[in-house]
Write a protein that holds these residues in place. Structure first.
Motif, PDB file in Angstrom:
ATOM      1  N   PRO A 118       0.643  -1.253  -0.051  1.00  0.00           N
ATOM      2  CA  PRO A 118       0.112  -0.051   0.163  1.00  0.00           C
ATOM      3  C   PRO A 118       0.884   1.314   0.060  1.00  0.00           C
ATOM      4  CG  PRO A 118       0.056  -0.922   2.247  1.00  0.00           C
ATOM      5  CD  PRO A 118       0.666  -1.978   1.222  1.00  0.00           C
ATOM      6  N   MET A 119       0.423   2.200  -0.647  1.00  0.00           N
ATOM      7  CA  MET A 119       0.865   3.569  -0.355  1.00  0.00           C
ATOM      8  C   MET A 119       0.399   4.521   0.596  1.00  0.00           C
ATOM      9  SD  MET A 119       2.923   3.374  -3.457  1.00  0.00           S
ATOM     10  CE  MET A 119       3.072   1.574  -3.074  1.00  0.00           C
ATOM     11  N   THR A 120       1.475   5.196   1.288  1.00  0.00           N
ATOM     12  CA  THR A 120       1.050   6.241   2.442  1.00  0.00           C
ATOM     13  C   THR A 120       1.670   7.529   1.959  1.00  0.00           C
ATOM     14  OG1 THR A 120       2.787   5.617   3.718  1.00  0.00           O
ATOM     15  CG2 THR A 120       1.069   4.128   4.074  1.00  0.00           C
ATOM     16  N   ALA A 218      -9.026   7.781   1.764  1.00  0.00           N
ATOM     17  CA  ALA A 218      -9.414   6.278   1.050  1.00  0.00           C
ATOM     18  C   ALA A 218      -9.853   5.507   2.301  1.00  0.00           C
ATOM     19  CB  ALA A 218      -8.239   5.708   0.473  1.00  0.00           C
ATOM     20  N   SER A 219     -10.656   4.578   1.918  1.00  0.00           N
ATOM     21  CA  SER A 219     -11.065   3.686   2.945  1.00  0.00           C
ATOM     22  C   SER A 219      -9.949   2.779   3.487  1.00  0.00           C
ATOM     23  CB  SER A 219     -12.099   2.416   2.392  1.00  0.00           C
ATOM     24  OG  SER A 219     -11.934   1.345   2.978  1.00  0.00           O
ATOM     25  N   PRO A 220      -9.822   2.398   4.700  1.00  0.00           N
ATOM     26  CA  PRO A 220      -8.856   1.791   5.280  1.00  0.00           C
ATOM     27  C   PRO A 220      -8.674   0.272   4.942  1.00  0.00           C
ATOM     28  CG  PRO A 220     -10.501   1.959   6.998  1.00  0.00           C
ATOM     29  CD  PRO A 220     -10.660   2.777   5.621  1.00  0.00           C
ATOM     30  N   ASN A 221      -9.682  -0.121   3.902  1.00  0.00           N
ATOM     31  CA  ASN A 221      -9.745  -1.404   3.324  1.00  0.00           C
ATOM     32  C   ASN A 221      -9.975  -1.572   1.729  1.00  0.00           C
ATOM     33  OD1 ASN A 221     -10.032  -2.891   6.002  1.00  0.00           O
ATOM     34  ND2 ASN A 221     -11.692  -1.708   6.343  1.00  0.00           N
ATOM     35  N   TRP A 268      -3.536   1.193  -4.794  1.00  0.00           N
ATOM     36  CA  TRP A 268      -3.344   0.708  -3.538  1.00  0.00           C
ATOM     37  C   TRP A 268      -3.148   1.669  -2.415  1.00  0.00           C
ATOM     38  CZ3 TRP A 268      -0.689  -4.655  -2.035  1.00  0.00           C
ATOM     39  CH2 TRP A 268      -1.025  -5.118  -0.996  1.00  0.00           C
ATOM     40  N   VAL A 269      -4.189   2.540  -2.043  1.00  0.00           N
ATOM     41  CA  VAL A 269      -3.576   3.546  -1.153  1.00  0.00           C
ATOM     42  C   VAL A 269      -4.440   3.575   0.106  1.00  0.00           C
ATOM     43  CG1 VAL A 269      -4.154   6.211  -1.108  1.00  0.00           C
ATOM     44  CG2 VAL A 269      -3.719   5.058  -3.392  1.00  0.00           C
ATOM     45  N   VAL A 270      -3.966   3.777   1.183  1.00  0.00           N
ATOM     46  CA  VAL A 270      -4.349   3.722   2.557  1.00  0.00           C
ATOM     47  C   VAL A 270      -4.346   5.013   3.284  1.00  0.00           C
ATOM     48  CG1 VAL A 270      -4.118   1.242   2.826  1.00  0.00           C
ATOM     49  CG2 VAL A 270      -2.392   2.994   3.597  1.00  0.00           C
ATOM     50  N   PRO A 271      -5.117   5.625   4.368  1.00  0.00           N
ATOM     51  CA  PRO A 271      -5.270   6.628   4.798  1.00  0.00           C
ATOM     52  C   PRO A 271      -4.492   6.753   6.095  1.00  0.00           C
ATOM     53  CG  PRO A 271      -7.217   5.457   5.438  1.00  0.00           C
ATOM     54  CD  PRO A 271      -6.527   4.584   4.459  1.00  0.00           C
ATOM     55  N   PHE A 279      -9.121   9.716  13.116  1.00  0.00           N
ATOM     56  CA  PHE A 279     -10.516   9.643  12.340  1.00  0.00           C
ATOM     57  C   PHE A 279     -11.034   8.091  12.199  1.00  0.00           C
ATOM     58  CE2 PHE A 279     -12.893   9.283   8.372  1.00  0.00           C
ATOM     59  CZ  PHE A 279     -13.656  10.370   8.459  1.00  0.00           C
ATOM     60  N   HIS A 280     -12.658   8.228  12.406  1.00  0.00           N
ATOM     61  CA  HIS A 280     -13.294   7.090  12.241  1.00  0.00           C
ATOM     62  C   HIS A 280     -14.049   7.001  11.206  1.00  0.00           C
ATOM     63  CE1 HIS A 280     -16.115   4.106  13.536  1.00  0.00           C
ATOM     64  NE2 HIS A 280     -17.044   4.732  13.447  1.00  0.00           N
ATOM     65  N   PHE A 281     -14.013   5.948  10.527  1.00  0.00           N
ATOM     66  CA  PHE A 281     -14.825   5.880   9.363  1.00  0.00           C
ATOM     67  C   PHE A 281     -16.222   5.234   9.515  1.00  0.00           C
ATOM     68  CE2 PHE A 281     -10.676   6.233   7.602  1.00  0.00           C
ATOM     69  CZ  PHE A 281     -10.831   6.833   6.255  1.00  0.00           C
TER      70      PHE A 281
END
Length: 302
Positions: A118-120, A218-221, A268-271, A279-281
């Protein structure tokens, strides 16, 4: 005096959603766009007046990338982002009472095609190609401004999902007509965010006054394209979906005047920063997001 925000490029799918949500919160929403708005882009004086005493500037402006990448379209894609950003930056510098926060759109497409990790924000690798160059130019235009009274945040936004537009309409149609299988190899990553979580991330950044710089939205999933289509068939109650091989996508892209990169690039991106800040999704999984969207769609159809 009523609270005020300025929404630039606020007439599209995301902009209309944001308009309603901010008005529901009691804000006066001033829209800057090409037409059908409060101020147009060449009204420099009007834009400065709109920004005075506002709490927040959000810039969503940019020509859609859902087109063929010929020279004319490529030029419009770049200038519609960089020139509007520079107009806003100059207007902010001319303000006596500027907003305390400027949030500017960017795109998660700035990262490379990624199937390995994943890309951070900290460790993501910037990619190559036209779409990446657009994103880099967009962020350069934004961060070139030194604004002591205004925090600056660039949102690298992934694919936004919601019932009122964006990519959901074509995806739903594919499933409806039996073509809801994997697209291309199917293992390319699909990073996404529900439009409500995108809006809430803006409020979160607004309320946390120490935050600035770049944020992945982005969603964490993230999921694969195959998982996306499988989940969409499941929530729609469609058992079978024919796959679309790469060659067929290439032909289809020419016919409907778009580019296969929009489907085939592995995003493939993660927050990481949003999660680190707490932060809560509301819609962290694709199943929860698609269930809400399809439920809303069905209610509007009945």
């Amino acid at each position: 005096m009523q609270k005020k925000i300025v929404l630039a490029g606020g007439t599209g799918f995301i902009g209309k959603y944001f308009q309603k949500k901010f008005r529901d919160l009691g804000y006066e929403v001033v829209v800057v766009s090409r037409n059908s708005c409060d101020y147009v882009w060449d009204d420099t004086k009007g834009i400065i007046e709109a920004l005075e005493h506002s709490e927040l500037l959000i810039n969503l402006a940019g020509r859609s990338v859902d087109c063929r990448y010929n020279e004319r379209n490529k030029k419009e894609i770049v200038t519609s982002r960089t020139e509007t950003t520079e107009i806003l930056g100059k207007a902010l510098k001319a303000c006596k009472n500027p907003p305390s926060l400027w949030i500017n759109s960017s795109t998660a497409t700035i990262y490379r095609h990624a199937e390995d990790r994943p890309m951070t924000e900290e460790n993501g690798e910037i990619g190559t190609g036209f779409s990446v160059e657009v994103a880099k130019a967009w962020e350069r235009s934004f961060f070139q401004f030194d604004l002591p009274e205004t925090r600056q945040v660039a949102l690298r936004i992934s694919i936004v999902l919601g019932e009122s537009g964006g990519v959901m309409t074509p995806f739903i149609n594919l499933v409806k007509y039996g073509l809801g299988g994997a697209q291309g190899p199917g293992n390319q990553k699909f990073s996404w965010i529900h439009i409500e979580d995108l809006f809430r991330s803006v409020l979160f950044i607004q309320n946390n006054k120490s935050l600035s710089g770049v944020f992945n939205c982005a969603s964490p999933n993230p999921i694969t394209n195959r998982e996306l289509m499988s989940q969409l068939r499941k929530v729609m109650g469609v058992r079978v979906g024919l796959p679309s091989p790469k060659w067929l996508l290439e032909v289809g892209a020419i016919l409907i005047r778009t580019e296969t990169e929009l489907i085939l690039k592995s995003r493939w991106v993660v927050p990481e920063r949003l999660q680190q800040e707490g932060f809560h999704f509301i819609y962290p999984t694709i199943e929860s997001a698609l269930t809400q969207i399809w439920t809303e769609k069905k209610q509007k159809l009945t």
